[in-house]
Scaffold this motif. Sequence first.
Motif, mmCIF file in Angstrom:
data_model
loop_
_atom_site.group_PDB
_atom_site.id
_atom_site.type_symbol
_atom_site.label_atom_id
_atom_site.label_comp_id
_atom_site.label_asym_id
_atom_site.label_seq_id
_atom_site.Cartn_x
_atom_site.Cartn_y
_atom_site.Cartn_z
ATOM 1 N N TYR A 1 0.817 -1.211 0.000
ATOM 2 C CA TYR A 1 0.000 0.000 0.000
ATOM 3 C C TYR A 1 0.851 1.260 0.000
ATOM 4 C CZ TYR A 1 -3.580 -3.326 1.437
ATOM 5 O OH TYR A 1 -4.424 -4.397 1.511
ATOM 6 N N SER A 2 0.248 2.334 -0.470
ATOM 7 C CA SER A 2 0.820 3.674 -0.355
ATOM 8 C C SER A 2 -0.189 4.492 0.433
ATOM 9 C CB SER A 2 1.036 4.287 -1.734
ATOM 10 O OG SER A 2 1.943 3.525 -2.485
ATOM 11 N N GLY A 3 0.253 5.139 1.473
ATOM 12 C CA GLY A 3 -0.638 5.990 2.238
ATOM 13 C C GLY A 3 -1.375 5.318 3.372
ATOM 14 N N ARG A 4 -1.185 4.019 3.549
ATOM 15 C CA ARG A 4 -1.771 3.328 4.699
ATOM 16 C C ARG A 4 -0.812 2.221 5.112
ATOM 17 N NH1 ARG A 4 -7.014 0.120 2.191
ATOM 18 N NH2 ARG A 4 -5.999 -1.879 2.078
ATOM 19 N N PRO A 5 -0.953 1.737 6.340
ATOM 20 C CA PRO A 5 0.003 0.727 6.827
ATOM 21 C C PRO A 5 -0.041 -0.559 5.986
ATOM 22 C CG PRO A 5 -1.263 1.646 8.645
ATOM 23 C CD PRO A 5 -1.893 2.149 7.381
#
Length: 116
Positions: A8-12
């Motif tokens: 992911y990008s922007g979340r864990p």
Amino acid sequence: MIVEVDLYSGRPNPRFPLRPATADELTHRIAALTPATGDAQPRDGLGYRGLRVLAGPHDTVPAITVSGGLVTVHTPDGPPRRLHDPGRALERWLLTQGAGTLDPEVVAAVGPELNR
């Protein structure tokens, strides 16, 4: 050891722990790999980028990166070692170790990426 699925990008990113015996097996599998040649690079961009093996649950810098047929072993006192992962066998094996812990949607999203 903790394995992080770099997805992911922007979340864990999802993570799963390795049992001590599995961590030992990982060490043996890495020791059997040969040095990478050429300009192989880890996957980049959006979507699945590979697996990051962290020494502990609060670490953010990977000890080992497994991505697209390349294994990079990061050491604190020297340059990283780049190893060839033929057929992405180590990457596939490591992902199967977390299959029972990871959300089935994560496993389904990563599976097709391993065939690229």
